[in-house]
Design a protein around this motif. Structure first.
Motif, mmCIF file in Angstrom:
data_model
loop_
_atom_site.group_PDB
_atom_site.id
_atom_site.type_symbol
_atom_site.label_atom_id
_atom_site.label_comp_id
_atom_site.label_asym_id
_atom_site.label_seq_id
_atom_site.Cartn_x
_atom_site.Cartn_y
_atom_site.Cartn_z
ATOM 1 N N CYS A 16 0.931 -1.381 -0.068
ATOM 2 C CA CYS A 16 -0.141 0.085 0.160
ATOM 3 C C CYS A 16 1.008 1.287 -0.039
ATOM 4 C CB CYS A 16 -0.927 -0.112 1.069
ATOM 5 S SG CYS A 16 -2.437 -1.176 1.211
ATOM 6 N N LEU A 28 -7.063 4.705 -2.702
ATOM 7 C CA LEU A 28 -6.504 3.382 -2.253
ATOM 8 C C LEU A 28 -7.259 2.687 -1.039
ATOM 9 C CD1 LEU A 28 -4.276 0.920 -2.844
ATOM 10 C CD2 LEU A 28 -2.832 2.351 -1.268
ATOM 11 N N CYS A 30 -8.021 -0.955 1.672
ATOM 12 C CA CYS A 30 -7.080 -2.020 1.965
ATOM 13 C C CYS A 30 -8.168 -2.782 3.093
ATOM 14 C CB CYS A 30 -5.780 -1.763 2.562
ATOM 15 S SG CYS A 30 -4.824 -3.452 3.005
ATOM 16 N N ALA A 41 -4.092 4.323 3.202
ATOM 17 C CA ALA A 41 -5.310 3.651 2.628
ATOM 18 C C ALA A 41 -6.558 3.827 3.447
ATOM 19 C CB ALA A 41 -4.910 2.342 2.128
#
Ligand code: AMP
Ligand code: GLY
Length: 418
Positions: A16, A28, A30, A41
């Motif tokens: 990441c 982004l 996760c 993220a």
């Protein structure tokens, strides 16, 4: 692009961290992530192995690309499921992830295509397995066929030890169904090296070599862990050995998987042993290693997102991948008692100070009620530093880790030196 990374350990933090630097990545996410990943993220509360809900979330939130990092969801077919939902996904499909999910499969593949590895036999019947151990003698290596959290291997110094391991796997069901089939193989000797390679089904590009430290305590003593540290590159992996590995192991593996109708897209992890007879495969994994990734990706000078897309699109031969010179070292700070029993929930101090001279990847952390960072796992942090040489990188990682503390913190003092 809106990108989702699946996983929540130190490896996923490194992935990441690198993806967040890409101009291609606008948002982004996760799942499930951790407190460190949350700094780069947006964390999503879906378990990494929950294929159905992961796909549903990715669809609902219009992900453009998904990167599946851990072995379990790959073996469960998460990449296949994302593709079926129309979402490009990085990682091998289930039929290629089997090179990690079944040791019996990968040994058979190597035998069929003449890829150098330890001599072996596969057994599903205890009596035949015991007889084989008697005939072969010790030292000998006993492996559970399936995924066993890296703990399914016994390097037995005596015939009795090997037999005990067989009983545990085949009778007591220590690793569940993963142990109902066992592989018994020749014990090899020599330094171990990891080579991670990007793969697009046809082409393969190696990353710098690396080494991890699996044992909990200094001098490679104590129980096996998920990895107490790593460094890259490995001084044992000379250009001559690299050339041999490419010709005898890496290219034949990619070609074999393609020929079997199981083209491999993603990262192949080659666990190698440099034996007196030449390099041999110890194991394949179908993913980035942890903690090797923290060290290796710290040396990457190119756009990781571009590489991931090229792997999925089959255009890996068209991207230029650059690496920093020098070396990287990742020092794991673990909870006292790991991997046997340990407590979590302790506040961590010194992170900001350490972050001035190294990248502190979070492996097992969570945010407390007041935003403080708490321990939340066996391996807690991976302090990763660069240096012009390996000794420089090691020194930098240890120096950077100095200000960090939490109750019962444990780390090895010899990462990169044994
Ligand atoms: P694996 O899970 O297959 O990577 O095995 C875990 C560890 O066991 C390896 O990193 C090696 O240190 C050791 N090992 C596995 N297979 C062998 C072998 N055939 N000979 C010697 N050591 C082995
Ligand atoms: N570091 C070993 C692994 O990721 O399997």
């Amino acid at each position: 692009m809106k990108v989702l990374v699946v996983g929540g350990g130190g490896r996923e933090h490194a992935i990441c961290w690198k993806l967040a630097q890409s101009p291609r990545v606008t948002q982004l996410f996760c799942a499930p992530g951790n407190a460190g990943i949350a700094q780069v993220a947006t964390c999503v509360p879906v378990r990494a192995t929950d294929v159905e809900n992961m796909v549903a979330w990715a669809k609902e939130n219009a992900m453009d690309f998904v990167m599946v990092a851990p072995d379990d969801p790959l073996a469960l077919g998460m990449v296949d499921a994302m593709e079926a939902a129309g979402i490009p996904a990085f990682g091998p499909r289930k039929n290629a992830a089997i090179i990690e999910a079944s040791k019996a499969f990968s040994k058979e593949l190597m035998k069929k295509y003449g890829i150098p590895t330890a001599a072996y036999e596969t057994f599903t019947d205890l009596d035949s397995a015991l007889a084989y151990v008697d005939a072969q003698g010790a030292p000998i290596v006993v492996k559970a066929d399936g995924l066993a959290l890296g703990k399914g291997v016994t390097v037995a110094a005596t015939v009795e030890q090997a037999k005990q391991a067989l009983h545990e796997m085949m009778v007591d069901g220590k690793f569940g169904s993963s142990g109902s089939t066992v592989v018994i193989e020749e014990c090899m000797t020599g330094p171990e090296v990891t080579v991670l390679a990007f793969c697009d089904g046809e082409h393969l590009v190696c990353m710098p070599s690396s080494q991890d430290h699996k044992r909990a305590y200094d001098g490679n003593q104590g129980p096996n862990t998920g990895g107490m540290g790593a460094f890259s590159p490995s001084p044992n992996y000379t250009p001559e050995i690299a050339k041999r590995c490419m010709e005898e192991i890496f290219l034949p593996t990619v070609a074999a998987l393609k020929a079997e109708g199981r083209p491999f897209k993603g990262v192949i992890y080659f666990g190698l042993m440099l034996t007196p007879k030449g390099p041999r495969v110890v194991e394949y994994n179908a993913r980035f290693g942890d903690p090797e990734t923290q060290a290796v990706l710290s040396l990457l000078d190119s756009d990781l997102m571009e590489i991931f897309q090229a792997c999925v699109n089959g255009t890996l031969d068209q991207v230029e991948i650059r690496w920093k010179s020098g070396a990287a070292c990742c020092l794991v700070l673990a909870s006292g008692g790991y991997p046997v029993s340990y407590r979590s929930g302790y506040p961590i101090s010194g992170l900001d100070e350490a972050g001035k001279s190294a990248v502190v990847f979070h492996a097992g952390t969570k945010a407390g009620p007041n935003g403080e960072i708490l321990t939340a796992g066996g391996r807690v942090l991976g302090v990763t530093a660069l240096g012009a040489t390996l000794p420089d990188a090691i020194e930098a990682a240890y120096a950077a880790a100095k200000p960090i503390s939490f109750q019962d913190m444990h780390f090895r003092t010899d990462i990169g030196r044994v």
